[in-house]
Design a protein around this motif. Structure first.
Motif: not given
Length: 158
Positions: A7-18, A35-49
């Protein structure tokens, strides 16, 4: 590869594409929005966002929400924009005077509310290419994407 790493690598790809989409649609100026576009991974109860944050005006650019008439914007950012874009000033007029006239017109008439989409096209592009590979390596075969407030099921395998 773990789900979080994917997911973190996906966020990097998304930022570059955007960022590239912003450049392609003429919305890239100083890079502040990109430069303001950032992605973070949130995990709760085996669900990732994978959660995106960016400057608020990114939604205005993406969805075409223009500035309404009313208050005149500051002149200094317009001066910088004119210089950066190398916009020729009318004969005999300084950049400062030209920027003031633009600010006054925006104050009276607002701005062009034409959408310049970069979010959904980037998500779509990345999920069809490198994003699909990354998520598949992490053992993910289906996701739910929230694109412009609409939930979409995305199946990653055939």
């Amino acid at each position: 590869m773990t789900i979080e790493e994917a997911l973190l690598r996906l966020g990097d790809e998304l930022k570059a594409t955007m960022t590239q989409e912003l450049k392609n649609n003429g919305s890239y100026y100083t890079g502040t929005l990109a430069n303001s576009i950032e992605y973070q991974v949130r995990e709760q109860d085996f669900t990732y966002q994978l959660v995106r944050t960016m400057l608020k005006y990114g939604d205005y650019v993406d969805q075409g929400i223009g500035r309404g008439p009313g208050k005149q914007p500051p002149v200094q950012p317009l001066i910088e924009w004119i210089k950066f874009k190398r916009i020729p000033t009318p004969t005999g007029m300084s950049v400062e005077s030209f920027a003031f006239l633009i600010a006054r017109k925006i104050g009276k008439q607002g701005t062009d509310p034409r959408p310049r989409p970069f979010i959904a096209p980037s998500i779509d592009s990345v999920l069809k290419t490198t994003g699909k590979e990354l998520l598949t390596k992490a053992g993910i075969d289906q996701i739910v994407a929230n694109i412009n407030g609409k939930l979409q099921d995305v199946k990653l395998t055939a």
